[in-house]
Scaffold this active site. Structure first.
Site, PDB file in Angstrom:
ATOM      1  N   ASP A   3       0.775  -1.185   0.145  1.00 45.60           N
ATOM      2  CA  ASP A   3      -0.275   0.384  -0.199  1.00 45.60           C
ATOM      3  C   ASP A   3       1.012   1.002  -0.115  1.00 45.60           C
ATOM      4  O   ASP A   3       0.461   1.798  -0.867  1.00 45.60           O
ATOM      5  CB  ASP A   3      -0.730  -0.084   1.495  1.00 45.60           C
ATOM      6  CG  ASP A   3      -2.015   1.278   1.016  1.00 45.60           C
ATOM      7  OD1 ASP A   3      -2.446   1.529   0.641  1.00 45.60           O
ATOM      8  OD2 ASP A   3      -1.781   1.890   2.625  1.00 45.60           O
ATOM      9  N   GLU A  59      -1.760  -5.740  -3.735  1.00 40.50           N
ATOM     10  CA  GLU A  59      -0.986  -4.985  -2.712  1.00 40.50           C
ATOM     11  C   GLU A  59       0.348  -5.403  -2.823  1.00 40.50           C
ATOM     12  O   GLU A  59       1.466  -4.850  -2.409  1.00 40.50           O
ATOM     13  CB  GLU A  59      -1.123  -4.028  -2.261  1.00 40.50           C
ATOM     14  CG  GLU A  59      -2.622  -3.036  -1.758  1.00 40.50           C
ATOM     15  CD  GLU A  59      -3.343  -2.516  -0.904  1.00 40.50           C
ATOM     16  OE1 GLU A  59      -3.459  -1.236  -1.022  1.00 40.50           O
ATOM     17  OE2 GLU A  59      -3.023  -2.866   0.569  1.00 40.50           O
TER      18      GLU A  59
END
Length: 233
Positions: free
Chosen positions: A51, A123
């Site tokens: 992220d 991610e």
């Protein structure tokens, strides 16, 4: 499907080359798979790192390429690009749902199509690339795979709520009654599929399937929006 086949197929599909096979497989392992198994690593920590790598890459790209946009505009566009829905769309494009390692229970309840699981896996893969081959390679991978998403975000074409968007478009010239009808549902209680149809004045605009009524309605509205876009072209 063996780990070796998964490893080779996904490397080819994603156009990447991993030095650390184990790291790549961890990125594809959902936490449910570790339940009841000893010493199994799963991808939650990689999601956390991925992220941050994604946010920084997109922030830098927007900052460098869109000097005419304010801080507020850039923040809004970045939020659209890195949101769960956008990551889910990329995961579907990659077709990674079938490769994720998860528990049988998670799979039976629609885990391979679940938005959050697929988005988190994207991610995790980004983080694995970052660890395996460095930030520049991770950045290159992100820009190549997110370029369509970035373009849509800049043009404000990313929709987070398809039902609301459809309502806004259909009611531009006054109130219109939009109906969502549950056509059928099938499957056992733990993996029930719902089929919804959206219509206006008895004219069918779209159909959608989902593992909840809400999801099937959103997918029906998404199909209706696609139809309207094609009609305008």
């Amino acid at each position: 499907m063996t780990e070796e086949i998964v490893f080779m197929e996904l490397q080819d599909r994603l156009k990447i080359c991993f030095k650390n096979k184990e790291l790549f497989m961890v990125a594809l392992t959902h936490s449910s798979y570790a339940n009841g198994r000893k010493n199994i690593k799963f991808n939650e920590r990689l999601e956390f790192l991925g992220d941050s790598v994604l946010q920084l890459t997109i922030s830098e790209y927007l900052f460098s390429n869109y000097g005419n946009k304010s801080e507020g505009e850039l923040t809004k566009r970045r939020a659209l690009i890195v949101c769960e829905n956008s990551l889910h769309e990329i995961a579907k494009r990659w077709g990674i749902g079938k490769y994720i390692k998860m528990s049988k229970g998670e799979e039976l309840t629609g885990g391979r199509e679940r938005v959050s699981i697929l988005a988190d896996c994207v991610e995790a893969i980004i983080a694995a690339i970052y660890i395996d081959s460095g930030f520049e390679n991770a950045k290159k991978f992100i820009i190549e795979n997110f370029k369509d998403t970035i373009e849509k975000a800049i043009k404000n074409k990313i929709v987070l709520d398809y039902k609301t968007k459809l309502q806004e478009i259909m009611q531009q010239n006054g109130e219109i009654n939009i109906n969502y009808s549950l056509i059928k549902f099938e499957g056992p209680p733990h993996r029930r599929k719902f089929y919804t149809q959206v219509s206006v004045d008895d004219k069918i605009l779209g159909n959608g399937m989902g593992y909840s009524k809400k999801e099937s309605e959103q997918n029906a509205a998404q199909e209706a929006l696609k139809g309207l876009e094609e009609k305008d072209e």
